[in-house]
Enzyme design. Structure first.
Site, PDB file in Angstrom:
ATOM      1  N   TYR A 145       0.824  -1.214   0.000  1.00 47.88           N
ATOM      2  CA  TYR A 145       0.000   0.000   0.000  1.00 47.88           C
ATOM      3  C   TYR A 145       0.857   1.263   0.000  1.00 47.88           C
ATOM      4  O   TYR A 145       0.474   2.276  -0.556  1.00 47.88           O
ATOM      5  CB  TYR A 145      -0.913   0.035   1.236  1.00 47.88           C
ATOM      6  CG  TYR A 145      -2.233  -0.659   1.070  1.00 47.88           C
ATOM      7  CD1 TYR A 145      -2.298  -2.001   0.702  1.00 47.88           C
ATOM      8  CD2 TYR A 145      -3.424   0.015   1.293  1.00 47.88           C
ATOM      9  CE1 TYR A 145      -3.514  -2.639   0.569  1.00 47.88           C
ATOM     10  CE2 TYR A 145      -4.646  -0.621   1.155  1.00 47.88           C
ATOM     11  CZ  TYR A 145      -4.694  -1.943   0.791  1.00 47.88           C
ATOM     12  OH  TYR A 145      -5.896  -2.562   0.662  1.00 47.88           O
ATOM     13  N   LYS A 196       3.090 -15.345   2.049  1.00 47.33           N
ATOM     14  CA  LYS A 196       3.327 -16.028   0.771  1.00 47.33           C
ATOM     15  C   LYS A 196       4.826 -16.279   0.679  1.00 47.33           C
ATOM     16  O   LYS A 196       5.514 -15.828  -0.243  1.00 47.33           O
ATOM     17  CB  LYS A 196       2.802 -15.147  -0.387  1.00 47.33           C
ATOM     18  CG  LYS A 196       2.796 -15.810  -1.746  1.00 47.33           C
ATOM     19  CD  LYS A 196       1.748 -16.881  -1.916  1.00 47.33           C
ATOM     20  CE  LYS A 196       1.881 -17.553  -3.267  1.00 47.33           C
ATOM     21  NZ  LYS A 196       0.987 -18.733  -3.421  1.00 47.33           N
TER      22      LYS A 196
END
Ligand code: IPM
Ligand code: MN
Length: 367
Positions: A145, A196
């Protein structure tokens, strides 16, 4: 002498103002009952601020927040402002800067579904016979972000290329890990960290930092790890396998939306964004908002579910003002009203449904 609490009220757009109004009325009753006084001021944010001040987050609004110990936020955005350039739109131009300015690094989203309204969930009742009770802790001021570089450039051959950068430092991971630990200690003492790490460097660092931090600081908490794709699947397969779901900014954005739909109605979902700063009560400064959006389609009709806004106010009392008793009284009253059969359209399943005001009145009656 009774405690005085000082907070900024930023109702925003769409259903924001109407659910905020009744939430403050509920707070008024709670304040009398639990003997505290309130000092709050309203300010424009989002589309309302674009219309009235020419930008989504005016300096006067930021200033009001700076002078407050917490922010009670409504919701922002709507079709009226969707044609503005992306970086002037309410969400990007107000909510993200607010998070950054006040270093609201920890987003806490309870995923709560009362067994009595389990039919609100898209999951079959036999998968969630006792409803759902989990919580998502999302890192809110780092990752993709905010990472730099973030830009769109034109390449030599004339084609365009856009770049977002995912960045995490150990200190950012450790401080949010501590929030996950604190949350788990008040619940089932289980944290599932989602990343991940089979692909992303930031996730490799995330997983190692979290493992080391928990080993050193939280041997009492059972830590597990999941890759985000698997976590997304597990969340619909069996949400109650989780206690605290803990993850970075973008994965948390996606998983918390998934969690809220699994938990039935967005109209019931509160959230807290907690800051680094300590307020004048010696507690965390925070922004408290319903997880649902501004719902422009039902705005102004008096039918929006005010529960998420009221429950967000309860989170504010708990986290920024240390008023556990008053906070849980609100939570119990909301539960009693809803499970007692007073429901707005989003959770009425074709049965009788009430409007925003009646819902709030039923909650007050249970206080
Ligand atoms: C949320 C919202 C925001 C986000 C948007 C409106 C910027 O989706 O609070 O989850 O992506 O964080
Ligand atoms: Mn989101």
């Amino acid at each position: 002498m009774s405690t005085n609490i000082k907070f900024a009220v930023l109702p925003g757009d769409g259903i924001g103002p109407e659910v905020m109004k009744v939430a403050l009325e509920v707070l008024d009753v709670v304040a009398k009952k639990f003997d505290f006084t309130m000092d709050y001021k309203w300010a424009d944010v989002g589309g309302a601020a674009i219309d009235n001040h020419g930008k989504a987050l005016p300096e006067s609004t930021v200033e009001l927040c700076r002078c407050s110990d917490a922010i009670l936020f409504g919701s922002i955005g709507g079709p009226k402002w969707e044609s503005l350039p992306p970086n002037e739109q309410p969400e990007r131009a107000a909510l993200l800067p607010l998070r950054k300015i006040f270093q609201l690094f920890a987003n806490v989203r309870p995923g709560l579904l009362y067994a009595e309204i389990a039919d609100a969930s898209p999951l079959r009742r036999e998968r969630i016979p006792n409803g759902i009770d989990i919580v998502c802790i999302r890192e809110l001021t780092g990752g993709i972000y905010f990472g730099q570089p973030k830009s769109t450039v034109t390449l030599e051959n004339g084609e365009k290329q856009a770049i977002d950068t995912m960045v995490y430092k150990t200190s950012e991971i450790e401080r949010i890990a501590q929030v996950a630990i604190d949350t788990a200690r008040g619940r089932g003492r289980k944290v599932c960290s989602v990343d991940k790490a089979n692909v992303l460097e930031t996730s490799v660092l995330w997983r190692k930092t979290v493992a080391d931090y928990f080993k050193k600081n939280a041997p009492d908490i059972a830590l597990t790890n999941l890759y985000v794709d698997n976590a997304a699947m597990q969340l619909v397969r069996d949400p109650n396998q989780f206690d605290v779901l803990f993850t970075e900014n973008m994965f948390g954005d996606i998983l918390s939306d998934e969690m809220s739909v699994v938990c039935g109605s967005l109209g019931m979902m509160a959230s807290a964004s907690l800051g680094l700063g300590v307020n004048s009560h010696g507690l965390r400064f925070g922004l408290y908002e319903p997880a649902g959006g501004s719902a422009p389609d039902i705005a102004g009709k008096g039918i929006a579910n005010p529960c998420a806004q009221i429950l967000s106010a309860a989170l504010m009392l708990r986290h920024s003002f240390g008023m556990e008793e008053a906070a849980s009284a609100i939570e119990k009253a909301v539960k009693a009203a809803v499970t007692g059969g007073t429901r707005t359209g989003d959770i009425a399943f074709g049965g009788a449904s009430v409007g925003t005001r009646e819902m709030a009145e039923a909650i007050v009656a249970k206080l």
